[in-house]
Design a protein around this motif. Sequence first.
Motif, PDB file in Angstrom:
ATOM      1  N   ILE A  85       0.860  -1.170   0.000  1.00 34.18           N
ATOM      2  CA  ILE A  85       0.000   0.000   0.000  1.00 34.18           C
ATOM      3  C   ILE A  85       0.898   1.222   0.000  1.00 34.18           C
ATOM      4  O   ILE A  85       2.002   1.187   0.553  1.00 34.18           O
ATOM      5  N   ASN A  86       0.436   2.317  -0.607  1.00 35.98           N
ATOM      6  CA  ASN A  86       1.324   3.460  -0.811  1.00 35.98           C
ATOM      7  C   ASN A  86       0.729   4.775  -0.322  1.00 35.98           C
ATOM      8  O   ASN A  86       1.159   5.306   0.686  1.00 35.98           O
ATOM      9  N   GLY A  87      -0.264   5.328  -1.009  1.00 40.45           N
ATOM     10  CA  GLY A  87      -0.807   6.622  -0.619  1.00 40.45           C
ATOM     11  C   GLY A  87      -1.205   6.689   0.848  1.00 40.45           C
ATOM     12  O   GLY A  87      -0.754   7.582   1.580  1.00 40.45           O
ATOM     13  N   PRO A  88      -2.072   5.791   1.341  1.00 41.47           N
ATOM     14  CA  PRO A  88      -2.463   5.799   2.746  1.00 41.47           C
ATOM     15  C   PRO A  88      -1.636   4.839   3.608  1.00 41.47           C
ATOM     16  O   PRO A  88      -2.107   4.332   4.623  1.00 41.47           O
ATOM     17  N   ALA A  89      -0.381   4.582   3.198  1.00 38.33           N
ATOM     18  CA  ALA A  89       0.434   3.557   3.864  1.00 38.33           C
ATOM     19  C   ALA A  89       0.615   3.845   5.351  1.00 38.33           C
ATOM     20  O   ALA A  89       0.542   2.927   6.184  1.00 38.33           O
ATOM     21  N   SER A  90       0.874   5.105   5.708  1.00 34.45           N
ATOM     22  CA  SER A  90       1.157   5.395   7.110  1.00 34.45           C
ATOM     23  C   SER A  90      -0.067   5.133   7.988  1.00 34.45           C
ATOM     24  O   SER A  90       0.070   4.679   9.130  1.00 34.45           O
ATOM     25  N   ALA A  91      -1.271   5.395   7.484  1.00 41.55           N
ATOM     26  CA  ALA A  91      -2.485   5.136   8.261  1.00 41.55           C
ATOM     27  C   ALA A  91      -2.713   3.639   8.447  1.00 41.55           C
ATOM     28  O   ALA A  91      -3.070   3.172   9.540  1.00 41.55           O
ATOM     29  N   ILE A  92      -2.505   2.871   7.386  1.00 43.06           N
ATOM     30  CA  ILE A  92      -2.662   1.418   7.478  1.00 43.06           C
ATOM     31  C   ILE A  92      -1.613   0.828   8.407  1.00 43.06           C
ATOM     32  O   ILE A  92      -1.888  -0.080   9.215  1.00 43.06           O
ATOM     33  N   TRP A  93      -0.386   1.319   8.308  1.00 43.30           N
ATOM     34  CA  TRP A  93       0.692   0.853   9.196  1.00 43.30           C
ATOM     35  C   TRP A  93       0.344   1.156  10.649  1.00 43.30           C
ATOM     36  O   TRP A  93       0.576   0.332  11.537  1.00 43.30           O
ATOM     37  N   ALA A  94      -0.220   2.336  10.896  1.00 44.97           N
ATOM     38  CA  ALA A  94      -0.628   2.683  12.258  1.00 44.97           C
ATOM     39  C   ALA A  94      -1.640   1.675  12.798  1.00 44.97           C
ATOM     40  O   ALA A  94      -1.548   1.239  13.957  1.00 44.97           O
ATOM     41  N   MET A  95      -2.601   1.270  11.976  1.00 46.40           N
ATOM     42  CA  MET A  95      -3.569   0.258  12.410  1.00 46.40           C
ATOM     43  C   MET A  95      -2.884  -1.064  12.743  1.00 46.40           C
ATOM     44  O   MET A  95      -3.226  -1.728  13.733  1.00 46.40           O
ATOM     45  N   TYR A  96      -1.916  -1.460  11.916  1.00 45.23           N
ATOM     46  CA  TYR A  96      -1.197  -2.716  12.157  1.00 45.23           C
ATOM     47  C   TYR A  96      -0.445  -2.665  13.485  1.00 45.23           C
ATOM     48  O   TYR A  96      -0.486  -3.617  14.276  1.00 45.23           O
ATOM     49  N   ILE A  97       0.233  -1.555  13.726  1.00 48.42           N
ATOM     50  CA  ILE A  97       1.013  -1.416  14.960  1.00 48.42           C
ATOM     51  C   ILE A  97       0.102  -1.441  16.177  1.00 48.42           C
ATOM     52  O   ILE A  97       0.374  -2.137  17.169  1.00 48.42           O
ATOM     53  N   VAL A  98      -0.997  -0.687  16.121  1.00 44.63           N
ATOM     54  CA  VAL A  98      -1.920  -0.634  17.254  1.00 44.63           C
ATOM     55  C   VAL A  98      -2.536  -2.005  17.512  1.00 44.63           C
ATOM     56  O   VAL A  98      -2.678  -2.438  18.667  1.00 44.63           O
ATOM     57  N   ASN A  99      -2.897  -2.719  16.447  1.00 46.20           N
ATOM     58  CA  ASN A  99      -3.451  -4.062  16.606  1.00 46.20           C
ATOM     59  C   ASN A  99      -2.471  -4.968  17.348  1.00 46.20           C
ATOM     60  O   ASN A  99      -2.854  -5.691  18.275  1.00 46.20           O
ATOM     61  N   ALA A 100      -1.205  -4.936  16.954  1.00 44.83           N
ATOM     62  CA  ALA A 100      -0.200  -5.774  17.615  1.00 44.83           C
ATOM     63  C   ALA A 100      -0.037  -5.379  19.074  1.00 44.83           C
ATOM     64  O   ALA A 100       0.024  -6.246  19.971  1.00 44.83           O
ATOM     65  N   GLU A 101       0.020  -4.080  19.342  1.00 47.58           N
ATOM     66  CA  GLU A 101       0.212  -3.635  20.719  1.00 47.58           C
ATOM     67  C   GLU A 101      -0.987  -3.996  21.595  1.00 47.58           C
ATOM     68  O   GLU A 101      -0.824  -4.319  22.778  1.00 47.58           O
ATOM     69  N   LYS A 102      -2.187  -3.967  21.035  1.00 50.06           N
ATOM     70  CA  LYS A 102      -3.362  -4.400  21.799  1.00 50.06           C
ATOM     71  C   LYS A 102      -3.278  -5.871  22.171  1.00 50.06           C
ATOM     72  O   LYS A 102      -3.856  -6.305  23.167  1.00 50.06           O
ATOM     73  N   ARG A 103      -2.540  -6.642  21.365  1.00 52.84           N
ATOM     74  CA  ARG A 103      -2.337  -8.061  21.665  1.00 52.84           C
ATOM     75  C   ARG A 103      -1.115  -8.296  22.542  1.00 52.84           C
ATOM     76  O   ARG A 103      -0.747  -9.438  22.782  1.00 52.84           O
ATOM     77  N   GLY A 104      -0.489  -7.231  22.998  1.00 47.36           N
ATOM     78  CA  GLY A 104       0.655  -7.372  23.885  1.00 47.36           C
ATOM     79  C   GLY A 104       1.986  -7.533  23.183  1.00 47.36           C
ATOM     80  O   GLY A 104       2.980  -7.931  23.811  1.00 47.36           O
ATOM     81  N   ILE A 105       2.050  -7.236  21.883  1.00 49.99           N
ATOM     82  CA  ILE A 105       3.293  -7.366  21.124  1.00 49.99           C
ATOM     83  C   ILE A 105       3.891  -5.973  20.956  1.00 49.99           C
ATOM     84  O   ILE A 105       3.314  -5.130  20.253  1.00 49.99           O
ATOM     85  N   PRO A 106       5.024  -5.688  21.570  1.00 50.99           N
ATOM     86  CA  PRO A 106       5.627  -4.359  21.436  1.00 50.99           C
ATOM     87  C   PRO A 106       5.998  -4.061  19.993  1.00 50.99           C
ATOM     88  O   PRO A 106       6.399  -4.957  19.239  1.00 50.99           O
ATOM     89  N   ARG A 107       5.904  -2.817  19.591  1.00 51.88           N
ATOM     90  CA  ARG A 107       6.200  -2.442  18.208  1.00 51.88           C
ATOM     91  C   ARG A 107       7.636  -2.774  17.820  1.00 51.88           C
ATOM     92  O   ARG A 107       7.913  -3.080  16.657  1.00 51.88           O
ATOM     93  N   ALA A 108       8.553  -2.736  18.775  1.00 51.28           N
ATOM     94  CA  ALA A 108       9.959  -3.014  18.468  1.00 51.28           C
ATOM     95  C   ALA A 108      10.186  -4.462  18.056  1.00 51.28           C
ATOM     96  O   ALA A 108      11.211  -4.781  17.444  1.00 51.28           O
ATOM     97  N   ARG A 109       9.243  -5.348  18.370  1.00 52.07           N
ATOM     98  CA  ARG A 109       9.387  -6.756  18.012  1.00 52.07           C
ATOM     99  C   ARG A 109       8.732  -7.098  16.683  1.00 52.07           C
ATOM    100  O   ARG A 109       8.835  -8.227  16.201  1.00 52.07           O
TER     101      ARG A 109
END
Length: 559
Positions: free
Chosen positions: A167-191
């Motif tokens: 994904i390109n144009g809205p990539a940063s927004a989609i990436w933000a959703m991915y990161i937040v989803n992982a963190e809600k599951r207890g997975i730190p973004r650094a991992r």
Amino acid sequence: MLFDPAELARLEVAHQQWEETALHQSLQHLSERDLLETTSGVPIKRLYLPQDIATFDYMRDSGFPGSYPFTRGVQSTMYRAKPWTMRMFAGFGTAEDTNTRFKYLLQQGQTGLSTAFDMATLYGYDTDHPLAAGEFGKCGVAVSSLADMELLFADLPLDQITTSMTINGPASAIWAMYIVNAEKRGIPRARLGGTLQNDILKEYIAQKEYLFPPEPSLRLVIDTIEFGAREMPRWNTISISGYHIREAGATAVQELAFTLADGLAYVDAALARGLLIDEFAPRLSFFFDVHNDIFEEVAKFRAARRLWARLMRERYHARDPRSWMLRCHAQTAGVSLSAQQPENNIVRTTLQALAAVLGGTNSLHTNSLDEALALPTEQAALIALRTQQIIAHESGVAYTIDPLAGSYFIEQLTSETEQAAYAYLERIDALGGVLACIQNGFFQREIAESAYRYQQEIDTGRRQIVGVNAYTTDEPLKVPTLYVDYTGQQHHLDRLRYVRRTRDQAEARRCLDNLRRVCETQNNTMPALLEAARAYCTLGEMTNVLRAAFGDYTEPAIF
């Protein structure tokens, strides 16, 4: 130099004698075929000899795997330690549909995820936007909010596998959703490990899925590069993509040159932001097409690594060897697939996958036999994955590193490809750089002319495509195709309406207002996008804020 000058002189005499005797006699009886050139139109000599690489210096031009200039690969052991990442591109229908396909492919031996999004998502629209009508789930999965992202990657070990998102144009927004989803599951973004395509410059050049003008779009890309360098050390925040450039009709040399030019533009912009070259360059990644001409493709991959290494070390003075490495994903050529005799696409994909492996790709997607007709069925995707596995475990080509190295032909073609690509880089610089070349139509004209020449060769029969203009049959198509069930669209829309109705409305408005304020400053937008994703602001809502701040873009007409 590999050869003594006296030895080369003797060889030249012997070669002349061969041409005047044996070759001359053969040509009297049987003339050579027409169009003896690469897929890109580069003439191929009858015979390659030591004098073709007389100036070749092993340590300067080749070296060892895992060492500068990385011609022979970016890892010291390459596939002898483990095969390339088998990352099959997948996405269709609802988040649940694609989650099921992900799990199936992982069960069948896939080693990384690769996510395709539908057209509405690629353009930053929610599925209920009027411009999204008729596009639900057809070219990928629909993602309108964090709720969809949660289902898309449900039950998948995101801290143990890597995820690519195209994904390109809205990539940063989609990436933000991915990161937040992982963190809600207890997975730190650094991992988290993976790749965001996020290459907006090639959108203006080839694919045309841009949302905003080039300058603010480039700002958003640098925001992600900066954020990733400081917060997510395992993530490739950009996959600088030649794939779409090649699919639009570029030659192999144009694909390489235009891709590296885009890469250099991102490097320059990141340096202008204040980042240090070795702070971000190790996480830049690339994405190349793999067409039918095996040797041309192998040379392209080898030339790409060598040229990028030289540019990073000599032009930008990077000191970290990881900054010199061109790490790349490859995908077999979708544009080469035919709707006629679609089973032939299995053979095409196999040859292209073999070229990518011989060229030293780091990860690979193989197209499915039915992709000229529809999204892949489960069975077609399985055959495409098995193609990679057979190459990895049965062919023997992965047992030694860079097995074609030392071939007079391969070494000469590698050098010729590198030199031709560098000449393009000099032309682009002389014209004012990548952004100027986008505005003046340089890239578009170059690609259009190459595409026209190639199509003319097919239309006149000079270039033969089996099943299309040669060896044709009148048999009807019998290949089953994937059907996207539109009951899934209603399910998706119900979830979208539920998210809008049940979220904390005041918090969502506050987050969108904050994103608007950040866009008016020079601050990094990623923290505000993460906050908005966490509040279940939808993709369309976030993109509307960006559109209001940055404006729309209309491509200048090119004649």
